[in-house]
Structures are given as structure tokens and as C-alpha cells.
Design a protein around this motif. Structure first.
Motif: not given
Ligand code: WTA
Length: 677
Positions: A438-444, A518-531
Motif C-alpha cells: 500500500v502506497d499511502t499518501w498523506w501529510q503532517t 487561499s490558493r483555491f478559495a475554500g479548498i485545501y491545497f496540499a502543495g503536491d502535483g498529481a496526475k
């Protein structure tokens, strides 16, 4: 209220443009992610016994809040049950299960004893020199109770912060739980951080007590910790710290301040071994954990109790398919990182797991140490980082091949994108070609796993974290906040609040809003690029901001740059993360020296600057390469073009330099670089 990602595009108002390349191009070195087409369907026998099942997705999709409420009720014991599930009226600060009360340590320890599992091993501790200790849940209950009394005697009250600076020994787990037991948020500082880093973290959290040890064992030697605490306190944080509690681990000599310092064995061992846990509100802060951001100042990410524990427990149970009665679980992370908080301390203990903790490095005294530990304890679930896997690949498969790893049945990965080759090696060599990975993505910030396959359910794709877990809403969006179609890349965002989300940055609510919302109003911006691939599965492509990921540890380019320019020889510095086969990324620094310093040899300068960074931040932040340059490439507005420096650092043809204020700078840099230090 729900976060609505189909809302009118928020544009990039208030946000900084991505600094590390376009989000739909993978970070250098990860290109092969997108051509990977191997598939690993679940083994039917595994699926038949798995905790997770496909219906969890439909349940959570149709009734997300009820899904989480049910997990909170079934996985935790509440001193006062909650009625309210989510209050998002104060967004982006969420309240989960806000009218309930509970205690984290009670849930992690006492209730297992009460349920008759007191004799179950909670911790198999393996010290680096080979010493071992076994603590059952009943032992842990007594130790945590004693430590809770000791903290109270040292003046710690509910709500006070306690800094913890310890090696990975049982006392680290006990100290964290003792804090939780009295409702004192802990702030664990990784033992590899410097006095300066410890000092700023103590001050920022206003910690009244520091818990440390004389030292710990690293790479075959006793490595001192207590002197670093003394040095940190001498920098001014001594004004807030009243007491220092010191565990004797190595027995080495320690400087002592009478009246302030107290031995753990004096204060804890004689304290009563029963203690009434303090039931706190679900939103009571459980801990602060500092992590690197895009500016020089680390962010004190803080988590609260009820929602955090719910998601920690649920993910630990389902993503690792934990069977508490029979599994032996091992997460190799240090408690100084979030992985150690959620998947060494809270997740496994809430679930009543038996786990291994190991103090030292994987190659002490030999390169098979980890596999020897797996064999010795019969580890069945292993959770580690891609860097470690790649290091083992380098050492060769004969090393793990010399041990019996047949007990393993689930393997996990965390901390950075895992390249398909490392993924398949991990499954084949460590997992005997049989275990789910399992490749698990998450952050502090997310507190617990957010995107991951579920073993027994998901058809795995090497290199992809694939699917948001049940109850989690993630998306990949473009600059205009539009969800990208399958087959395209963009920014990874989280579009609905989740139970273990951070509740803020300690003492800086504005920064919390600015950084994530604030990067996208009301949405949590994780700072990661993804596809998103053709099936809509998510592939992580690395950071899109000035955060580097070295061996799965987050480092800020700005923080290292400020450390470098604080050295008298350095006039200017620019830091980039360059692709590295083993560590994922490596720190490469470009420095302009001041007058006299330029005459010294580059080797000498580099050695001195590396030591300086280690002293300012910690050895993990030391640049792998320091290049002395005459100029730095800057735009007309004065912004350093790190993209070009990354090209240099990775020995690539330098990209488009037309926006440089002075286009000859790159030539100057290239000419001067015959001799990297
Ligand atoms: C990266 C560690 C790709 C990512 C738990 C994230 C990952 C940062 C993965 C958080 C993964 C973590 N695949 N990238 N499976 N897991 N990351 O706060 O860039 O130390 O933003 O938390 O690590 O690092 P942190």
C-alpha cells in the motif's frame, strides 16, 4: 456546509505560483511513473479475510458524516458521547465530534487492559546495541500512569505544552501518552534536530517542560542529547522552561542544572502506578508537530483529539488490515515525525496492536538488521519509506534473502512518491511476491492516511497511491480550480473536511488560511502535483512549492537558504532539491561568497557551510553538494529562478532562461562549475 470544488474558479488569487515546475509534469526522475502498466489484483484468500471491503466506498460516499460518526463510536471509547458530528461553520477550522469528551491515553492503553488484554504485548523494543524490552498493555498502563503523575508534580497542567526530545525508546511513547493522559499537548522534536531548531520550537509552543535523555544509540555509538537541550535553553528558551526530565538511556555523563533537571527514574519510578485520565473535549489539542513550509519559519501544525484518533485508528485498521490478536506490526518511523505519531503511537495502540519499535539505523551492526528484526519478532505488517527501500535495493537482495521474511503479509510505503521499480522490488524481495503493497499518501497536516489502496480490495498499480480512502474527498485541479479530466495533471486538493485534519498553525491562524486555503478559495491545497490516469487513479508527482523531500523528510529551501546566509562567509544562497537515486531528492546549494571567503578552497568552504547548516537546523538538512557561484539567476523582479539551478544540479541542458534579468548569468555559473565542492 460542504466544500464545493465545482464552485466558480478561484483563480490563483492570493497564492504563490508553483515554483517547482508545472504540475502536470512529474518531478525529474519520476517520468517512468506514467508509463507503468503492471497490475496486482488482490489475492482471493487475502481478500476473503480482509478488514476492508468495496462497500465501504459506497457507504462513505452516500453518507460521509455518518460513516465517520460510526467509526468514531466503534473505534473509540468516549467519556461523554458526542451528538454533533461535524461543525464546519468556522471553516477552515473544523470541529469534529465537538460535544464529546474522551482521553487519548485511556483509549490507547487502559481500555485494552479493562477488556482483558493486559497481557498482550504492546511494544517489543529493540535497542540498537541489541538490548530489548517487552511492554505489555498492563505494563504500559502502569508506566504511563507513573509518568502522568510525575509530569503533574513537575507543574504541568492540562493545556500546558511539553516538549519531547528523545531517541526512539519506550519512554518516548510513554512520555507522549503521559502528556495525553493529563491533556497537555506534546510537541515532539526529532532527536536529529539542532539546539537552534529545538530552541525556536520550545519558544513557539511556550513549552514548560522538556523531556529528554542523556543520549541514544546511533550507528553503533552513544550520541548525546541532553547537551543540545542545555544549549537550546541557554539561547533564551530557558525562560519558559521550568523543568527538564531526563531519561537515562546510554549512561553517558551529562551536564546537570540543579533545581531544574530531574532524572526520569527519580521522578517517574516512585510515582503511583494508577492514575485517573483527564477526559478532554474532542477538540482539545493533542499535539503540535513542526514541519517545514515554504518560508524559513517552521509551522507548528496542531491536531486535536477525537477526529484525529478516529481517522488514525480507522486507517491503521483498514489500510494495513490489522488483526490485533495475531499481527506483529512494525512502522520504522521515528516518533519525531508525523508517521511516528499516527502509526507508531496513536493508530496501533488505539487498535490494541502488538508492535516493534527499533532505536537505530538499518545497517547497524550489519545491513540485514531490519530483516533480522522481522524474522526475530515475526513481523507481519511493515510500514516504511521509499528511501529505505531504495537503499536496500542498492545493498542487494542477498541481504534480505538471508532471513526468513515469510511472516510478512502487508507492506506499506509513505513519505514520497515510490518509483515503480522500488515498489515491485519491495513486493517481490521483501513480500515474497505475495503481499499487498500500500502506497499511502498523506501529510503532517492531514494527520492520517488520505489516499491509498485498500489491501484485499484494490487492484494495485506500482507507483500510484490510487484512491482517496472511504470518507475522504480528493481531486486534481488546474490553475482555475477546475477538476482535470482523466489523463491530465494538476494540483492535488482535498475538497471536504476530514476528521484528522489540522486545526491550524499554532499561534498563527492567518498563516494557516494563507498557506492552505487561499490558493483555491475554500479548498485545501496540499502543495503536491498529481496526475489522474485513465481510470481516475491518482499518481503523486512531488511538491509544487519550495519544499523538498529528502529521504521522506520535508525540508524548506528557504529555511536552508536562511541558515546559509547566516554564515559570515555567505553573501547569497539558493537551494534546490535535485533528484537523487536513493534519497529521492538531495539538497544542492548555490552560494555566492563574501569578499575574503572567496579566496579559500571550495572544499574547505563547503565543509564549513555543511557543518553550519547542521548546527542551525540539523544534520538532515546538510546540503549534499555546495556549489560556489559568482551570480544567481534572477528574474527582473528579483525572484531566484530555481528551475534553472535545478537543471544545473541535475546535469541537464539548462532550460528557457529568457526571463532572466541578465541572461549571461547562466553561462557564468556553468563556466565556474568545473569543480563542485
Ligand atoms: C510527500 C509524511 C508521494 C508529499 C506522512 C507530501 C508522498 C509530503 C507520499 C508530506 C506518497 C507523503 N507519495 N508523496 N505516498 N507520502 N508524500 O508532512 O509531498 O512529512 O506533501 O508527512 O510528503 O510530508 P510529511
Amino acid at each position: 456546509m460542504a466544500l464545493d470544488n465545482s464552485a466558480p474558479p478561484a483563480g490563483s488569487a492570493g497564492g504563490t505560483p508553483p515554483a517547482a515546475g508545472t504540475p502536470d509534469a512529474p518531478a525529474p526522475g519520476l517520468e517512468n511513473l506514467l508509463t507503468e502498466d503492471r497490475r496486482f489484483p488482490p489475492d482471493p484468500a487475502f481478500a476473503a479475510q480482509a478488514n476492508a471491503h468495496a462497500e465501504l466506498y459506497s457507504w462513505a460516499n452516500s453518507a460521509r458524516l455518518e460513516f465517520w460518526a460510526e467509526q468514531a463510536r466503534s473505534l473509540l471509547d468516549w467519556a461523554e458521547p458526542f451528538q454533533e458530528v461535524l461543525d464546519w461553520s468556522g471553516a477552515p477550522v473544523a470541529r469534529w465530534f465537538g460535544d464529546g469528551r474522551l482521553n487519548a491515553a485511556y483509549n490507547a492503553v487502559d481500555r485494552h487492559v479493562a477488556a482483558g488484554h493486559g497481557d498482550r504485548v504492546a511494544l517489543h523494543f529493540e535497542g540498537e546495541p541489541g538490548d530489548t524490552r517487552t511492554l505489555t498493555y498492563a505494563d504500559l498502563q502502569r508506566e504511563v500512569s507513573r509518568a502522568a503523575h510525575a509530569l503533574t508534580e513537575l507543574g504541568v497542567q492540562t493545556g500546558d505544552r511539553v516538549a519531547i526530545y528523545l531517541p526512539l525508546i519506550p519512554e518516548a511513547v510513554i512520555a507522549m501518552l503521559a502528556c495525553a493522559r493529563i491533556g497537555a499537548p506534546h510537541s515532539v522534536v526529532f532527536g536529529g534536530f539542532s539546539a537552534e531548531a529545538l530552541h525556536t520550537r520550545i519558544l513557539d509552543a511556550d513549552a514548560r517542560v522538556v523531556i529528554t535523555a542523556d543520549g541514544g544509540y546511533r550507528r553503533g555509538a552513544a550520541s548525546a542529547l541532553k547537551p543540545t537541550v542545555d544549549e537550546a535553553l541557554a539561547k533564551g528558551s530557558g525562560d519558559v522552561v521550568r523543568r527538564v526530565l531526563v531519561v537515562r538511556r546510554t549512561g553517558q555523563d551529562v551536564p546537570w542544572t540543579e533545581g531544574r533537571d530531574v532524572w526520569w527514574h527519580d521522578a517517574v519510578d516512585r510515582a503511583p502506578d494508577t492514575h485517573e485520565p483527564v477526559a478532554v473535549e474532542a477538540e482539545h489539542p493533542l499535539f503540535i508537530l513542526y514541519t517545514s513550509g515554504t518560508t524559513g519559519k517552521p509551522k507548528g501544525i496542531f491536531h486535536t483529539t477525537g477526529g484525529y484518533l478516529t481517522q488514525a485508528a480507522w486507517t491503521h485498521l483498514n489500510v494495513f488490515d490489522l488483526k490485533p490478536e495475531t499481527d506483529v506490526y512494525w512502522c520504522t518511523a521515528d516518533v519525531g515525525w508525523v508517521t511516528g505519531h499516527t502509526y507508531v503511537v496513536y493508530g496501533p495502540l488505539i487498535n490494541g496492536a502488538t508492535q516493534v519499535i527499533y532505536e537505530g539505523t538499518p545497517d547497524t551492526p550489519h545491513r540485514g538488521r531490519w530483516w533480522e528484526i522481522v524474522q526475530k519478532y515475526g513481523v507481519s505488517i511493515l510500514y516504511t519509506a521509499p528511501t529505505a527501500i531504495r537503499t536496500c535495493m542498492k545493498w542487494g537482495e542477498d541481504v534480505p534473502g538471508g532471513f526468513d521474511l515469510s511472516s510478512l503479509r502487508v507492506l506499506g510505503s509513505v513519505g514520497e512518491p515510490i518509483n515503480p521499480e522500488a515498489w515491485t522490488w519491495y513486493r517481490r524481495v521483501i513480500g515474497g511476491d505475495r503481499t499487498p503493497v500500500v502506497d499511502t499518501w498523506w501529510q503532517t497536516e492531514t494527520g492520517a492516511i488520505m489516499i491509498s489502496p485498500l489491501p484485499g480490495v484494490t487492484v494495485a498499480k506500482p507507483g500510484s497511491a490510487q484512491t482517496p480512502l472511504p470518507g475522504i474527498a480528493a481531486d486534481v485541479i488546474d490553475d482555475d480550480a477546475r477538476s482535470v479530466p482523466n489523463g491530465s495533471g494538476g494540483y492535488l486538493v482535498l475538497t471536504e473536511p476530514w476528521p484528522s485534519m489540522l486545526r491550524g498553525i499554532w499561534g498563527d491562524e492567518q498563516r494557516f488560511r494563507d498557506t492552505y486555503w487561499s490558493r483555491f478559495a475554500g479548498i485545501y491545497f496540499a502543495g503536491d502535483g498529481a496526475k489522474k490516469d485513465e481510470d481516475g487513479d491518482i499518481w503523486l508527482l512531488g511538491r509544487v512549492d519550495d519544499v523538498m523531500n529528502v529521504s521522506g523528510h520535508r525540508l524548506s529551501t528557504t529555511e536552508i537558504e536562511s541558515a546559509l546566509v547566516s554564515h559570515p562567509s555567505v553573501a547569497e544562497a539558493a537551494v534546490v532539491g535535485a533528484t537523487d537515486d536513493t534519497t529521492g531528492q538531495a539538497v544542492v546549494a548555490f552560494v555566492i561568497l563574501r569578499g575574503g571567503a572567496a579566496e579559500r578552497s571550495p572544499e574547505e568552504t563547503a565543509t564549513e557551510l555543511r557543518a553550519h547548516v547542521a548546527q542551525q537546523i540539523g544534520p538532515i538538512a546538510k546540503p549534499r553538494t555546495i556549489l560556489v557561484v559568482p551570480e544567481l539567476p534572477k528574474t527582473r523582479s528579483g525572484k531566484i529562478m530555481r528551475r534553472l539551478l535545478r537543471d544545473v544540479a541535475e546535469h541537464r541542458q539548462v532550460g528557457d532562461a529568457t526571463t532572466l534579468a541578465d541572461s549571461s548569468v547562466m553561462d557564468l555559473i556553468q563556466q565556474g562549475l568545473q569543480k563542485p565542492a
